[in-house]
Design a protein around this motif. Sequence first.
Motif, PDB file in Angstrom:
ATOM      1  N   PRO A 258     -15.430 -66.657  -7.344  1.00  0.00           N
ATOM      2  CA  PRO A 258     -15.603 -65.380  -8.440  1.00  0.00           C
ATOM      3  C   PRO A 258     -14.026 -65.098  -8.752  1.00  0.00           C
ATOM      4  O   PRO A 258     -13.231 -65.067  -7.812  1.00  0.00           O
ATOM      5  N   VAL A 259     -13.825 -64.763 -10.183  1.00  0.00           N
ATOM      6  CA  VAL A 259     -12.204 -64.261 -10.268  1.00  0.00           C
ATOM      7  C   VAL A 259     -12.329 -63.122 -11.108  1.00  0.00           C
ATOM      8  O   VAL A 259     -11.210 -62.505 -11.029  1.00  0.00           O
ATOM      9  N   GLU A 260     -13.596 -62.665 -11.507  1.00  0.00           N
ATOM     10  CA  GLU A 260     -13.523 -61.198 -11.786  1.00  0.00           C
ATOM     11  C   GLU A 260     -14.967 -60.660 -11.852  1.00  0.00           C
ATOM     12  O   GLU A 260     -15.577 -61.549 -12.338  1.00  0.00           O
ATOM     13  N   LEU A 261     -15.176 -59.287 -11.571  1.00  0.00           N
ATOM     14  CA  LEU A 261     -16.195 -58.658 -11.883  1.00  0.00           C
ATOM     15  C   LEU A 261     -16.304 -57.692 -12.951  1.00  0.00           C
ATOM     16  O   LEU A 261     -15.196 -57.015 -13.035  1.00  0.00           O
ATOM     17  N   ARG A 262     -17.068 -57.885 -13.819  1.00  0.00           N
ATOM     18  CA  ARG A 262     -16.968 -57.238 -15.102  1.00  0.00           C
ATOM     19  C   ARG A 262     -18.266 -56.094 -15.503  1.00  0.00           C
ATOM     20  O   ARG A 262     -19.476 -56.561 -14.844  1.00  0.00           O
ATOM     21  N   GLY A 263     -17.963 -54.936 -16.088  1.00  0.00           N
ATOM     22  CA  GLY A 263     -19.054 -54.270 -16.418  1.00  0.00           C
ATOM     23  C   GLY A 263     -18.587 -52.775 -16.676  1.00  0.00           C
ATOM     24  O   GLY A 263     -17.376 -52.667 -16.573  1.00  0.00           O
ATOM     25  N   ARG A 264     -19.185 -52.110 -17.503  1.00  0.00           N
ATOM     26  CA  ARG A 264     -18.525 -50.612 -17.867  1.00  0.00           C
ATOM     27  C   ARG A 264     -18.698 -49.750 -16.781  1.00  0.00           C
ATOM     28  O   ARG A 264     -17.557 -49.302 -15.948  1.00  0.00           O
ATOM     29  N   GLN A 265     -19.872 -49.250 -16.592  1.00  0.00           N
ATOM     30  CA  GLN A 265     -19.999 -48.179 -15.413  1.00  0.00           C
ATOM     31  C   GLN A 265     -20.165 -48.967 -13.901  1.00  0.00           C
ATOM     32  O   GLN A 265     -19.856 -48.288 -12.962  1.00  0.00           O
ATOM     33  N   ARG A 266     -20.710 -50.212 -13.929  1.00  0.00           N
ATOM     34  CA  ARG A 266     -20.836 -50.800 -12.782  1.00  0.00           C
ATOM     35  C   ARG A 266     -21.109 -52.382 -12.983  1.00  0.00           C
ATOM     36  O   ARG A 266     -20.914 -52.686 -14.148  1.00  0.00           O
ATOM     37  N   VAL A 267     -21.210 -53.052 -11.969  1.00  0.00           N
ATOM     38  CA  VAL A 267     -21.145 -54.566 -12.224  1.00  0.00           C
ATOM     39  C   VAL A 267     -22.254 -54.936 -12.948  1.00  0.00           C
ATOM     40  O   VAL A 267     -23.493 -54.781 -12.796  1.00  0.00           O
ATOM     41  N   GLU A 268     -21.888 -55.750 -13.974  1.00  0.00           N
ATOM     42  CA  GLU A 268     -22.922 -56.377 -14.780  1.00  0.00           C
ATOM     43  C   GLU A 268     -22.777 -57.952 -14.930  1.00  0.00           C
ATOM     44  O   GLU A 268     -23.764 -58.564 -15.057  1.00  0.00           O
ATOM     45  N   GLN A 269     -21.804 -58.535 -14.706  1.00  0.00           N
ATOM     46  CA  GLN A 269     -21.328 -59.907 -14.774  1.00  0.00           C
ATOM     47  C   GLN A 269     -20.158 -60.457 -13.840  1.00  0.00           C
ATOM     48  O   GLN A 269     -19.320 -59.564 -13.484  1.00  0.00           O
ATOM     49  N   VAL A 270     -20.399 -61.573 -13.342  1.00  0.00           N
ATOM     50  CA  VAL A 270     -19.523 -62.110 -12.369  1.00  0.00           C
ATOM     51  C   VAL A 270     -18.760 -63.331 -13.065  1.00  0.00           C
ATOM     52  O   VAL A 270     -19.744 -64.199 -13.555  1.00  0.00           O
ATOM     53  N   ARG A 271     -17.528 -63.351 -13.460  1.00  0.00           N
ATOM     54  CA  ARG A 271     -16.904 -64.419 -14.193  1.00  0.00           C
ATOM     55  C   ARG A 271     -16.727 -65.404 -12.869  1.00  0.00           C
ATOM     56  O   ARG A 271     -15.885 -64.990 -11.948  1.00  0.00           O
ATOM     57  N   ILE A 272     -17.106 -66.516 -12.828  1.00  0.00           N
ATOM     58  CA  ILE A 272     -16.617 -67.636 -11.836  1.00  0.00           C
ATOM     59  C   ILE A 272     -15.657 -68.633 -12.469  1.00  0.00           C
ATOM     60  O   ILE A 272     -15.952 -69.261 -13.839  1.00  0.00           O
ATOM     61  N   GLU A 273     -15.011 -69.367 -11.690  1.00  0.00           N
ATOM     62  CA  GLU A 273     -14.340 -70.578 -12.040  1.00  0.00           C
ATOM     63  C   GLU A 273     -14.707 -71.784 -11.119  1.00  0.00           C
ATOM     64  O   GLU A 273     -14.945 -71.666 -10.151  1.00  0.00           O
ATOM     65  N   ARG A 274     -14.987 -72.879 -12.000  1.00  0.00           N
ATOM     66  CA  ARG A 274     -15.438 -73.959 -11.054  1.00  0.00           C
ATOM     67  C   ARG A 274     -14.348 -74.699 -10.462  1.00  0.00           C
ATOM     68  O   ARG A 274     -13.169 -74.572 -11.094  1.00  0.00           O
TER      69      ARG A 274
END
Length: 449
Positions: A258-274
Amino acid sequence: MQQQRNWRVAVVGSGPAGLYATEALVKRGAHVDVFERLFAPFGLVRYGVAPDHQKIKKTAVVFERILDRPEVRFFGNVTVGRDLTVPELQEHYDQVLIAMGSSAARRLGIVGEELPGSIAATDFVNWYNGHPEHVDFHPPLDGRVAVVVGMGNVAIDVARVLLREREVLEKSDIAPHALEVLCRGSVQEVVLLARRGPDQSAFDVKEVRDLQAMSDVAVTRAGYEGKVETNKGRFVMDLPPEDLTARRKIVFRFCASPVELRGRQRVEQVRIERNDLVQSAARVRAVGTGKFEEIEAGLVIRAIGYQGIPLDGLPFHEDMGIIPNDDGRVLRDPGGERIPDVYVTGWIKRGPTGLIGTNKSCALETVKHMEHDLSHLGPARDPDAALALLSERNVSVIDWRSWKRLDEYERTQGSSQGRVRNKILSLHQALDVLKTSTRAQAGADEPQD
Ligand code: NAP
């Protein structure tokens, strides 16, 4: 060695590390006072082992026998470093053994880690196990997908509990508040994220078999199609590839960080790097490929290991999260001079690795040094001096007899509902139960007309 008086040891912590050490000390003739921060004993056996693993929780029987011994006293609800200091223990005991474990969670250090919906496995595990400091924890289980970062046994426990059938959980000792939230939750898919490959997975295969035994959950793999060299790697590659049609599933996803957790009010998406795997010295390392992907998820649980916390009055090795020591003898700094008569065992000695039984050999190593170092016993010490200090400081000590009454209460409350036990969830409740049972006992003892 001819002893004039009892060899007296203070053990700090009543989890497997502290109690295996207590057993070894008593076998060698010591008298041991066990100090425990919580009102209940057994550490990770009570608050770490998953509620659907009751067989493992039964090791508590072994620990009960140790605490039942006449040479051992249990003092619960005593925080060393606050209610009693380490120097006070040094003053009143011949030796002090710290077995306080590693209770904090390691961090990923990525953007978005603080967002609501990003939680530590330690908090989640404590919550479902009814730990008094986690009763008000509120994991958001309203999303369909949960990502668990890490691929050790804790990650597997968390995945299993998230998807466990109600019939199994409700009979266990899971905290009732957690049972309700878990069963009302919407999680259907758990993605376990490993930064490295199948050969490097930290879980035990037996734990994955428990996942496969769950009804109605597909256990699959993704992210790695290369060669494997170990039995564990082969086991993983025998799992079916990710099934996009399965409604309820667990996906073992390899070679992704995981390189970043994204979301406005809360986590909505996990950005991952292979990641690619690169052999470097004795270790296979994960190296980012610069290829990214997003996983939509409302919950991210970090299961990347525990971390020790410092204890006032003793040195601490920040990077390793342990008290510096030489095979259990506490040192002022790593490789430095010894602090006489102070020892460590368990995770605070060696770091957070190994199963419950690993603590037995770890304790034995430390206790052998303790016995060896005890060349002579100094002046007589008052065996009740520490208790007197606690009483002066108005600490409500839960002794072994009191704990047994609480234990009996929990079992009785649970069995009336077909459960293993209903755990007491706060010190306040524990003290109330003790007050009520003392009054009931006094009433029963009154002479009848
Ligand atoms: P663990 O076994 O050390 O596993 C930690 C996992 O997190 C590893 O997969 C590790 O991957 C990964 N990780 C660490 N840092 C990371 C990072 N920055 N980014 C991504 N991944 C990262 O720890 P644990 O699961 O907390 O377990 C602790 C101990 O308790 C273990 O000895 C375990 O066996 C034991 N335990 C046993 C049971 C059981 O018997 N049922 C249950 C629970 C716990 P790398 O290998 O790449 O570092």
